[in-house]
Design an enzyme around this catalytic site. Structure first.
Site, PDB file in Angstrom:
ATOM      1  N   SER A 109       0.829  -1.198   0.000  1.00 44.89           N
ATOM      2  CA  SER A 109       0.000   0.000   0.000  1.00 44.89           C
ATOM      3  C   SER A 109       0.861   1.245   0.000  1.00 44.89           C
ATOM      4  O   SER A 109       2.063   1.193   0.239  1.00 44.89           O
ATOM      5  CB  SER A 109      -0.917   0.006   1.212  1.00 44.89           C
ATOM      6  OG  SER A 109      -0.175   0.415   2.341  1.00 44.89           O
ATOM      7  N   LYS A 110       0.189   2.341  -0.280  1.00 42.71           N
ATOM      8  CA  LYS A 110       0.834   3.639  -0.371  1.00 42.71           C
ATOM      9  C   LYS A 110       1.726   3.900   0.855  1.00 42.71           C
ATOM     10  O   LYS A 110       2.781   4.494   0.750  1.00 42.71           O
ATOM     11  CB  LYS A 110      -0.272   4.697  -0.413  1.00 42.71           C
ATOM     12  CG  LYS A 110       0.046   5.889  -1.254  1.00 42.71           C
ATOM     13  CD  LYS A 110      -1.195   6.722  -1.447  1.00 42.71           C
ATOM     14  CE  LYS A 110      -0.847   8.031  -2.108  1.00 42.71           C
ATOM     15  NZ  LYS A 110      -2.016   8.780  -2.526  1.00 42.71           N
ATOM     16  N   ARG A 111       1.270   3.415   2.005  1.00 46.51           N
ATOM     17  CA  ARG A 111       1.997   3.660   3.248  1.00 46.51           C
ATOM     18  C   ARG A 111       3.397   3.036   3.260  1.00 46.51           C
ATOM     19  O   ARG A 111       4.259   3.464   3.995  1.00 46.51           O
ATOM     20  CB  ARG A 111       1.189   3.137   4.436  1.00 46.51           C
ATOM     21  CG  ARG A 111       0.277   4.189   5.037  1.00 46.51           C
ATOM     22  CD  ARG A 111      -0.638   3.563   6.061  1.00 46.51           C
ATOM     23  NE  ARG A 111      -1.592   2.672   5.402  1.00 46.51           N
ATOM     24  CZ  ARG A 111      -1.896   1.462   5.818  1.00 46.51           C
ATOM     25  NH1 ARG A 111      -1.312   0.964   6.869  1.00 46.51           N
ATOM     26  NH2 ARG A 111      -2.784   0.730   5.168  1.00 46.51           N
TER      27      ARG A 111
END
Ligand code: GLU
Length: 481
Positions: free
Chosen positions: A249-251
């Site tokens: 994910s983006k995180r």
């Protein structure tokens, strides 16, 4: 002819999973001499992000996946933009209303919210078909009074079965499907409707997308059927995972193409790596050019088990690409890194580039590797102890003292790698010691690091006579303590 499309929503961010989807679409089309079309799915006006379309173009350009056809933008192809096709969708939705396959829904947000509350479950709640039973007169009256409406698909009873190239045959009971919204109250189509209309109008033969769309596919098929259109070949792709349990994910900070570029990865290496993220070639090979991928790509090699994004594998592959890279291209790529890591103006940056080229995984490895050039780090004399070379601190001190006058005697204009090397070897031979017993201490004194991008004579050449002598003296001083 095979026609695939990449249909990203302009989020301003190109997730690696999305880019992989684009790559497979590109390869499916190109391996069969087909067309790859770009369609920007921007009908969700609430999610509009400035400049986001540019991120998509730029990425596809860097990844060398040019799209075919599209509106003319100054002699070039633009992509198809979904929001610019607004009226078409309404026309098709009204056709379904006429056929009894869709209906107007005037339910207010409050009413829909109350359904959720009654259900006590915020997420899964199917529309209760309240407006399906409105009379013709009620509908006309509402339309006349401009009551806001949406158009919903009327899901018929029965079962829907379809085939997916990756997941096989899938059957769902239509009672599980909701009367989904086709046209929103702002007049824009939902993704769920627009993708079907567009894929049909663009004669898309293979729909390739993330497996999260698998559960909606029966609804799309009911729409194709309602229109009497051919259903495309489906290729749904499993998610790209960070590890066994979590999606990338983006995180994570390295989930997008842009993140990876900023971290010093090459577009070609990224593309090569993601090609293998869920697809196995029929040959035992890992490094592929785009042309090779086009030749060899086959849908049959796609896997339905989620692929785990392995940054170390990508780094290895990137290193292989860096090694093969044309030197001038490499130099202009890493020049900014070199310039910010080395502020001394007497250093031949091209030489440094040659040394690091075969040793790095990403361009960001350079700064650390060359920082000793500007500043000799504080180091422990333990660095002089090398088991394989059989060096000790005492011997290093002695050998540095022996080599110092040899180096001092080399004229500035002879200060080059060849002379340095041959003079050192001459001394080594006269002392009857092993090469490493001299070269290791010199290398250590010059770099102050356990590893360096080149050997003793190359380092001496790079640093120049004065600094070399300084550093050797510094080593002698440290070892004498
Ligand atoms: N706009 C959708 C997305 O970005 C496209 C899905 C599809 O390819 O149909 O996920």
């Amino acid at each position: 002819m095979i026609r695939t499309r990449f249909a990203p929503s302009p989020t301003g961010y190109m997730h690696i999973g999305n880019l992989r989807t684009a790559l497979y679409e590109f390869l499916i089309a190109k391996s069969q001499g087909g067309s790859f079309i770009l369609r920007i799915e921007d009908t969700d006006q609430e999610r509009f992000v400035e400049g986001a379309t540019d991120v998509i173009y730029k990425t596809l350009e860097m990844a060398k996946m040019p799209h075919d056809e599209g509106p003319d933008v100054g002699g070039d192809y633009g992509p198809y933009i979904q929001s610019e096709r607004k009226n078409d969708y309404l026309k098709y939705a009204l056709e379904l209303v006429d056929k009894g396959e869709a209906y107007y829904c005037f339910c207010t947000k409050e009413r829909l919210d109350s359904l959720k509350n009654e259900n006590g479950n915020e997420t899964i709640v199917k529309y209760d078909r309240h407006c399906l039973s409105l009379s013709k007169e009620e509908i006309e009256e509402n339309l006349k009074n401009n009551v806001p409406y949406v158009i919903r698909q009327k899901i018929k009873d029965g079962k829907t079965t379809f085939h997916d190239e990756v997941y096989g045959d899938i059957t769902v009971d239509n009672s599980e499907l909701e009367d989904q919204i086709l046209i929103k109250s702002d007049g824009y189509p939902t993704y769920n409707f627009a993708n079907v209309i567009d894929d049909h109008l663009m004669n898309i033969t293979h729909v390739v997308r993330g497996a999260e769309y698998l559960s909606s596919t029966p609804k799309y098929n009911l729409l194709y059927e309602a229109f009497g259109w051919d259903i495309p070949v489906y290729v749904h792709l499993p998610a790209v995972m960070k590890d066994k349990h979590n999606k990338l994910s983006k995180r994570n900070g390295d989930a997008s193409f842009q993140d990876l570029i900023e971290k010093g990865y090459l577009p070609d290496a990224i593309v090569n790596y993601i090609a293998l993220l869920g697809w196995s070639p029929s040959v035992n090979q890992e490094i592929f050019t785009m042309d090779e991928l086009i030749k060899i790509f086959d849908i049959k090699g796609l896997s339905k088990s989620p692929a785990i994004f392995d940054i170390e594998k990508l780094t290895w592959m990137n290193g292989e690409y860096i090694k093969k890279m044309d030197f001038d291209e490499f130099f202009s790529w890493v020049e900014p890194e070199l310039k910010s890591a080395i502020t001394r103006t007497d250093i031949d940056l091209k030489k440094v580039a040659t040394y690091v080229k075969t040793r790095i995984g990403t361009s960001k490895d350079i700064a650390n590797m060359v920082s000793f050039i500007d500043n000799l780090p504080e180091y422990s004399t333990e660095l002089y102890i090398h088991k394989k070379m059989k060096t000790t601190e005492e011997m290093s001190l002695n050998n540095l003292k022996e080599i110092l006058p040899v180096l001092e005697s080399i004229e500035e204009n002879n200060w080059n790698n060849e002379t340095l090397y041959s003079k050192m070897v001459e001394k080594i031979q006269s002392m009857e010691i092993k090469n490493g017993q001299m070269l290791w201490p010199v290398r250590t004194a010059l770099s102050g690091e356990p590893t360096s991008p080149c050997g003793a004579s190359e380092l001496a050449e790079l640093l120049g006579k004065a600094d070399t002598l300084n550093r050797i003296n510094k080593g002698i001083e440290l070892l004498s303590k």
